[in-house]
Design a protein around this motif. Structure first.
Motif, PDB file in Angstrom:
ATOM      1  N   ASP A   3       0.883  -1.156   0.000  1.00 58.81           N
ATOM      2  CA  ASP A   3       0.000   0.000   0.000  1.00 58.81           C
ATOM      3  C   ASP A   3       0.922   1.207   0.000  1.00 58.81           C
ATOM      4  O   ASP A   3       1.441   1.608   1.040  1.00 58.81           O
ATOM      5  CB  ASP A   3      -0.904  -0.015   1.228  1.00 58.81           C
ATOM      6  N   ASN A   4       1.147   1.762  -1.181  1.00 62.95           N
ATOM      7  CA  ASN A   4       2.103   2.852  -1.301  1.00 62.95           C
ATOM      8  C   ASN A   4       1.681   4.080  -0.511  1.00 62.95           C
ATOM      9  O   ASN A   4       2.521   4.807   0.019  1.00 62.95           O
ATOM     10  CB  ASN A   4       2.311   3.218  -2.765  1.00 62.95           C
ATOM     11  N   ALA A   5       0.389   4.305  -0.409  1.00 66.96           N
ATOM     12  CA  ALA A   5      -0.097   5.473   0.321  1.00 66.96           C
ATOM     13  C   ALA A   5       0.270   5.384   1.800  1.00 66.96           C
ATOM     14  O   ALA A   5       0.476   6.403   2.467  1.00 66.96           O
ATOM     15  CB  ALA A   5      -1.604   5.604   0.161  1.00 66.96           C
ATOM     16  N   LYS A   6       0.336   4.153   2.307  1.00 64.89           N
ATOM     17  CA  LYS A   6       0.679   3.945   3.711  1.00 64.89           C
ATOM     18  C   LYS A   6       2.131   3.541   3.899  1.00 64.89           C
ATOM     19  O   LYS A   6       2.561   3.295   5.025  1.00 64.89           O
ATOM     20  CB  LYS A   6      -0.233   2.872   4.317  1.00 64.89           C
ATOM     21  N   ASN A   7       2.883   3.451   2.788  1.00 62.26           N
ATOM     22  CA  ASN A   7       4.276   2.992   2.867  1.00 62.26           C
ATOM     23  C   ASN A   7       4.383   1.679   3.624  1.00 62.26           C
ATOM     24  O   ASN A   7       5.270   1.485   4.466  1.00 62.26           O
ATOM     25  CB  ASN A   7       5.165   4.055   3.522  1.00 62.26           C
ATOM     26  N   THR A   8       3.480   0.780   3.326  1.00 69.20           N
ATOM     27  CA  THR A   8       3.393  -0.476   4.062  1.00 69.20           C
ATOM     28  C   THR A   8       3.340  -1.660   3.093  1.00 69.20           C
ATOM     29  O   THR A   8       2.684  -1.588   2.056  1.00 69.20           O
ATOM     30  CB  THR A   8       2.162  -0.487   4.971  1.00 69.20           C
ATOM     31  N   VAL A   9       4.050  -2.701   3.478  1.00 71.56           N
ATOM     32  CA  VAL A   9       4.049  -3.956   2.735  1.00 71.56           C
ATOM     33  C   VAL A   9       3.450  -5.039   3.638  1.00 71.56           C
ATOM     34  O   VAL A   9       3.682  -5.032   4.856  1.00 71.56           O
ATOM     35  CB  VAL A   9       5.471  -4.345   2.307  1.00 71.56           C
ATOM     36  N   TYR A  10       2.701  -5.941   3.040  1.00 70.79           N
ATOM     37  CA  TYR A  10       2.049  -7.007   3.793  1.00 70.79           C
ATOM     38  C   TYR A  10       2.515  -8.364   3.280  1.00 70.79           C
ATOM     39  O   TYR A  10       2.819  -8.529   2.103  1.00 70.79           O
ATOM     40  CB  TYR A  10       0.532  -6.908   3.649  1.00 70.79           C
ATOM     41  N   LEU A  11       2.532  -9.321   4.178  1.00 69.80           N
ATOM     42  CA  LEU A  11       2.775 -10.707   3.791  1.00 69.80           C
ATOM     43  C   LEU A  11       1.645 -11.541   4.374  1.00 69.80           C
ATOM     44  O   LEU A  11       1.596 -11.778   5.582  1.00 69.80           O
ATOM     45  CB  LEU A  11       4.133 -11.201   4.297  1.00 69.80           C
ATOM     46  N   GLN A  12       0.719 -11.926   3.511  1.00 74.05           N
ATOM     47  CA  GLN A  12      -0.382 -12.787   3.923  1.00 74.05           C
ATOM     48  C   GLN A  12       0.091 -14.230   3.845  1.00 74.05           C
ATOM     49  O   GLN A  12       0.481 -14.691   2.764  1.00 74.05           O
ATOM     50  CB  GLN A  12      -1.587 -12.577   3.015  1.00 74.05           C
ATOM     51  N   MET A  13       0.062 -14.919   4.963  1.00 76.40           N
ATOM     52  CA  MET A  13       0.564 -16.287   5.035  1.00 76.40           C
ATOM     53  C   MET A  13      -0.593 -17.225   5.343  1.00 76.40           C
ATOM     54  O   MET A  13      -1.188 -17.140   6.428  1.00 76.40           O
ATOM     55  CB  MET A  13       1.652 -16.399   6.103  1.00 76.40           C
ATOM     56  N   ASN A  14      -0.904 -18.090   4.401  1.00 75.92           N
ATOM     57  CA  ASN A  14      -1.990 -19.065   4.557  1.00 75.92           C
ATOM     58  C   ASN A  14      -1.415 -20.480   4.574  1.00 75.92           C
ATOM     59  O   ASN A  14      -0.272 -20.699   4.173  1.00 75.92           O
ATOM     60  CB  ASN A  14      -2.988 -18.926   3.419  1.00 75.92           C
ATOM     61  N   SER A  15      -2.227 -21.414   5.015  1.00 71.92           N
ATOM     62  CA  SER A  15      -1.822 -22.824   5.061  1.00 71.92           C
ATOM     63  C   SER A  15      -0.460 -22.980   5.717  1.00 71.92           C
ATOM     64  O   SER A  15       0.433 -23.672   5.196  1.00 71.92           O
ATOM     65  CB  SER A  15      -1.805 -23.411   3.641  1.00 71.92           C
ATOM     66  N   LEU A  16      -0.303 -22.345   6.844  1.00 74.47           N
ATOM     67  CA  LEU A  16       0.996 -22.343   7.515  1.00 74.47           C
ATOM     68  C   LEU A  16       1.380 -23.738   7.988  1.00 74.47           C
ATOM     69  O   LEU A  16       0.526 -24.551   8.376  1.00 74.47           O
ATOM     70  CB  LEU A  16       0.990 -21.370   8.677  1.00 74.47           C
TER      71      LEU A  16
END
Length: 123
Positions: free
Chosen positions: A73-86
């Motif tokens: 999310d460039n507006a928030k200067n934030t990167v996410y890592l969605q981790m499923n089936s851990l």
């Protein structure tokens, strides 16, 4: 300088999900890509995923393809890592890092690092 702060780690059962966040601040205009690495006990730090800051191109290590999704999310200067089936083997300290170079796959490609967030997957 760029500051990077991770959040979102925790304890989850196998098959569950977690979302990690990485907030960047400071001279974010110098960032080419943001990446996630992880380090399990007794093992070397390894590349997990990366995303280019402007174009949004994504990269994954083979062991997480189809289970993890990186986004930004460039507006928030934030990167996410969605981790499923851990899986239990995903247990590690996860680090977020920012790269000014045009390479994303190696630790030495990154200039700024966060302190890490623990992810524990129980079997």
């Amino acid at each position: 300088q760029v500051q990077v702060v991770e959040s979102g780690g925790g304890l989850v059962q196998a098959g569950g999900s977690l979302r990690l966040s990485c907030a960047a601040s400071g001279r974010t205009g110098s960032i080419y890509a943001m990446g996630w690495f992880r380090q399990a006990p007794g093992k070397e730090r390894e590349f997990v995923s990366a995303i280019t800051w402007r174009g949004g191109s994504t990269h994954y290590t083979s062991s997480v393809k189809g289970r993890f999704t990186i986004s930004r999310d460039n507006a928030k200067n934030t990167v996410y890592l969605q981790m499923n089936s851990l899986k239990p083997e995903d247990t590690a300290v996860y680090y977020c890092a920012a790269s000014k170079s045009r390479r994303v796959g190696l630790q030495e490609d990154y200039d700024y690092w966060g302190q890490g967030t623990q992810v524990t997957v129980s079997s």
